[in-house]
Design an enzyme around this catalytic site. Structure first.
Site, mmCIF file in Angstrom:
data_model
loop_
_atom_site.group_PDB
_atom_site.id
_atom_site.type_symbol
_atom_site.label_atom_id
_atom_site.label_comp_id
_atom_site.label_asym_id
_atom_site.label_seq_id
_atom_site.Cartn_x
_atom_site.Cartn_y
_atom_site.Cartn_z
ATOM 1 C CG ASP A 1 90.424 115.430 89.145
ATOM 2 O OD1 ASP A 1 89.612 116.354 89.851
ATOM 3 O OD2 ASP A 1 89.991 114.299 89.091
ATOM 4 C CG ASP B 1 88.996 119.119 92.651
ATOM 5 O OD1 ASP B 1 88.128 119.293 93.422
ATOM 6 O OD2 ASP B 1 89.180 118.081 91.994
ATOM 7 C CG ASP C 1 87.735 114.084 96.449
ATOM 8 O OD1 ASP C 1 87.668 112.794 97.257
ATOM 9 O OD2 ASP C 1 87.311 115.111 96.990
#
Length: 226
Positions: A172, A12, A14
């Protein structure tokens, strides 16, 4: 030593590969001030970055996406973000550069699967000088369904000609882990990222949890591939 059965590693963007919070703190508070509103604490913004620009507008202006002002506010925020990338304060998380160098040295392709639009994702990776070595970048522009759908991860694996069960996906947010599970890739929850208020990585049923970016390499070494 990394297993020769590890075919690719996907991230991922960000909150996992890159700490983009400083840019969003700047642009969201600038937008608030432009509209004669009080700036909000950095921590409040950071914890919501992974939810995207729309969620930031909803939170900061206390409106939902159906509000008549929402489209214009979102457009203004994205314009500010586009300008900010040219002088980005975003950085790779500590340890990520070494991890990418190790993957490159071992000829293990790595890529990014993100819900960030390609226009911004490509420019950000270029500004951070990692776009050249990024073997694949999949954004919502490239698929019909964004994460938590498995479609973006499956497309990345298809482009790299990698087996999903020998691919690792790191993210996250719960949506990242759901997408990894549904695509049958090995999941690592990036517990150092922007988990969001009250979120606990332990609740996501990820295959592994990385408390720090430096833990990712150790986890990759430990994986027993089928």
């Amino acid at each position: 030593m990394l297993s020769d059965k590890l075919e690719c590693v996907l991230f991922d963007l960000d909150g996992t590969l890159v700490d983009t919070a400083p840019d969003f703190i700047y642009i969201l508070n600038k937008l608030l001030v432009n509209h004669s509103r009080t700036a909000i604490h950095a921590e409040e913004i950071t914890s919501r970055v992974s939810n995207g620009a729309r969620a930031l507008i909803e939170y900061a202006f206390e409106i939902d996406h159906k509000h008549e002002d929402f489209p214009d506010l979102l457009s203004q925020l994205l314009e500010l973000y586009g300008d900010k990338i040219n002088a980005t304060e975003s950085t790779l998380y500590p340890g990520i550069e070494d991890l990418l160098d190790t993957l490159n040295a071992n000829k293990i392709p790595w890529g990014v699967v993100t819900n960030k639009a390609a226009l911004y994702a490509e420019r950000l990776l270029a500004e951070l000088n990692i776009l050249t070595n990024c073997a694949v970048l999949v954004c919502p522009d490239h698929v019909q369904n964004r994460k938590p759908s498995p479609e973006p991860i499956l497309l990345a694996c298809e482009k790299l000609e990698c087996c999903t069960t020998r691919t690792v996906y790191i993210g996250d947010h719960l949506r990242d882990i759901v997408a990894a599970q549904e695509s049958q890739t090995i999941s690592i929850a990036a517990a150092y990222g922007y988990l969001g208020p009250g979120a606990q990585a332990e609740d996501w049923n990820a295959d592994f949890i990385a408390r720090t970016p430096s833990m990712i390499y150790k986890i990759l070494e430990s994986i027993q591939f089928r």
